[in-house]
Every structure is written in structure tokens, then in C-alpha cells.
Design a protein around this motif. Structure first.
Motif, PDB file in Angstrom:
ATOM      1  N   PRO A  62       0.825  -1.212   0.000  1.00  0.00           N
ATOM      2  CA  PRO A  62       0.000   0.000   0.000  1.00  0.00           C
ATOM      3  C   PRO A  62       0.862   1.266   0.000  1.00  0.00           C
ATOM      4  O   PRO A  62       1.891   1.334   0.673  1.00  0.00           O
ATOM      5  N   GLU A  63       0.424   2.241  -0.757  1.00  0.00           N
ATOM      6  CA  GLU A  63       1.187   3.473  -0.939  1.00  0.00           C
ATOM      7  C   GLU A  63       1.456   4.186   0.385  1.00  0.00           C
ATOM      8  O   GLU A  63       2.576   4.614   0.663  1.00  0.00           O
ATOM      9  N   GLN A  64       0.420   4.309   1.214  1.00  0.00           N
ATOM     10  CA  GLN A  64       0.588   5.040   2.480  1.00  0.00           C
ATOM     11  C   GLN A  64       1.540   4.304   3.419  1.00  0.00           C
ATOM     12  O   GLN A  64       2.289   4.931   4.173  1.00  0.00           O
ATOM     13  N   TYR A  65       1.525   2.983   3.373  1.00  0.00           N
ATOM     14  CA  TYR A  65       2.452   2.211   4.208  1.00  0.00           C
ATOM     15  C   TYR A  65       3.896   2.501   3.815  1.00  0.00           C
ATOM     16  O   TYR A  65       4.766   2.693   4.672  1.00  0.00           O
ATOM     17  N   ILE A  66       4.179   2.550   2.525  1.00  0.00           N
ATOM     18  CA  ILE A  66       5.534   2.849   2.047  1.00  0.00           C
ATOM     19  C   ILE A  66       5.942   4.260   2.483  1.00  0.00           C
ATOM     20  O   ILE A  66       7.059   4.479   2.964  1.00  0.00           O
ATOM     21  N   ILE A  67       5.031   5.217   2.326  1.00  0.00           N
ATOM     22  CA  ILE A  67       5.317   6.600   2.726  1.00  0.00           C
ATOM     23  C   ILE A  67       5.625   6.666   4.225  1.00  0.00           C
ATOM     24  O   ILE A  67       6.623   7.280   4.643  1.00  0.00           O
ATOM     25  N   ASN A  68       4.791   6.039   5.035  1.00  0.00           N
ATOM     26  CA  ASN A  68       4.997   6.066   6.494  1.00  0.00           C
ATOM     27  C   ASN A  68       6.323   5.431   6.885  1.00  0.00           C
ATOM     28  O   ASN A  68       7.050   5.942   7.744  1.00  0.00           O
ATOM     29  N   THR A  69       6.645   4.311   6.254  1.00  0.00           N
ATOM     30  CA  THR A  69       7.876   3.595   6.583  1.00  0.00           C
ATOM     31  C   THR A  69       9.107   4.411   6.225  1.00  0.00           C
ATOM     32  O   THR A  69      10.044   4.539   7.025  1.00  0.00           O
ATOM     33  N   LEU A  70       9.115   4.985   5.036  1.00  0.00           N
ATOM     34  CA  LEU A  70      10.258   5.794   4.618  1.00  0.00           C
ATOM     35  C   LEU A  70      10.405   7.036   5.492  1.00  0.00           C
ATOM     36  O   LEU A  70      11.525   7.439   5.837  1.00  0.00           O
TER      37      LEU A  70
END
Length: 208
Positions: free
Chosen positions: A163-171
Motif C-alpha cells: 500500500p502506498e501510504q504504508y511505504i510513505i509512512n515507513t520511509l
């Protein structure tokens, strides 16, 4: 003297964690070497995964944009994350509680179960310019470890379709120094990304 004891305690904790991961990986390999053992492990993992479905979906595909897909993820990566949550090197209240109550066998069964499922890519961005910018960044910053198709390997996670938001949050977590991985290049890589860079990479990864 107190600081010395703290250092010793940290070293012992790290060593114990490494030993636990080694045990789980060995058990993983043993189960995967036998078709019958693997099938039984996946069945047991499915039974144990009932509560996981509330967040990660009944088929391992996340029901929320900020929660990762577990379907199709590498089992070795999953067991290392169970240990990270259990030891506090990666924090999430729910996952920490869950991981601490899972036996080695249960962790391995869950990892093999989720690895056996098919990932279904999340909602994909329609911004082709952003995705192209993300592809360039991914190729130069991420592909060396995670592969040109984002599939990862062993303890390096599959990113494709997350999921896009998961990648954003992780980075952002790495970028802000709120998550550290000893020996990993992730904190340094994330620190060199701007917010638009992160949004572009996430859009591309989700489309993979």
C-alpha cells in the motif's frame, strides 16, 4: 559501572535475538524441505492467523492503506520482524503484544502461511509522471537490495504491491530517525529523500 552493565545487557539482548532468528530460519528451511511438513505448517498458520485478518486481511492483503500486505512476503523476513517487534527494535503496540505471545513454531507457521498467499496490489496512483519519477529513484536507491521488480529475497522484504501510504509512512520513519536498523542502509537512503521523492517512490512501488 552502570553504563557498562547497560552495554552488556544490550549486547546480550542482541545476541539472544540473533540466536532466536537463526532458530526460526533453520526451522523454516526444515519445513520447506518437506512437502508434507510445509502443508501442515501452512494449515496451522492459517488457523493461527484468524486475529491477523482484522488488519492484514483474511487473504493477507491489507484492509487499510497504512498496514502492509503480508501475502507473498518472504517467510524469513516475516520471522525477523516478529522478533523485532518482540524485542522492541520495531514498535507497534498491537504487534509487540502479539509477537511476544507467539512461540517459535507459531511464528514460523504464520510466516509460511502468508508466504503461500498471492499478493493483490493496492490502489494504484494514476499520476504517470510521478510514477516515472519514482521508477528512476527506485532503480538508483532501492533496486540493489530489493531487486529491479521489488520482489526482495530472504530477509529483504518484497515491496512490490505494498500500500502506498504504508511505504510513505515507513520511509518517513527511517528519514526522521525513528527507526534504526544496525548495519542497514535504509536510514541513510531515506535521509536523502525529500517528501516528494518519497511520494513518487511509494506511487511506483504500489504499481509494481
Amino acid at each position: 559501572m552502570k553504563w557498562y552493565l547497560v552495554v552488556i545487557g544490550l549486547l546480550m539482548s542482541t545476541l539472544n535475538s540473533a540466536n532466536e532468528i537463526e532458530r526460526m530460519v533453520e526451522l523454516l528451511n526444515n519445513k520447506q524441505s518437506s512437502a508434507n511438513s510445509l502443508k501442515q505448517s501452512i494449515t496451522l498458520g492459517k488457523e493461527r492467523a484468524i486475529l491477523c485478518g482484522y488488519c492484514h486481511g483474511k487473504d493477507g492483503n491489507s484492509v487499510k492503506e497504512y498496514i502492509p500486505n503480508l501475502a507473498g512476503q518472504h517467510p524469513e523476513y516475516l520471522v525477523t520482524q516478529f522478533e523485532a517487534f518482540s524485542q522492541g527494535s520495531r514498535y507497534n503496540y498491537v504487534m509487540a503484544k502479539l509477537a511476544k505471545n507467539l512461540s517459535v513454531e507459531e511464528r514460523v507457521n504464520l510466516a509460511l502461511y502468508y508466504a503461500s498467499l498471492q499478493v493483490k496490489p493496492s490502489k494504484v496512483s494514476t499520476d504517470d509522471v510521478q510514477k516515472q519519477a519514482g521508477k528512476v529513484l527506485f532503480s538508483s536507491r532501492c533496486a540493489t537490495c530489493h531487486g529491479s521488480e521489488g520482489l526482495g529475497k530472504n530477509s529483504l522484504p518484497r515491496l512490490a504491491g505494498q500500500p502506498e501510504q504504508y511505504i510513505i509512512n515507513t520511509l518517513n520513519t527511517f528519514r526522521q530517525g525513528r527507526r534504526k536498523l544496525p548495519g542497514s542502509s535504509m536510514p541513510g537512503i531515506a535521509a536523502g529523500l525529500t517528501k516528494p521523492d518519497i511520494a513518487a517512490v511509494a506511487a511506483y512501488i504500489t504499481s509494481m
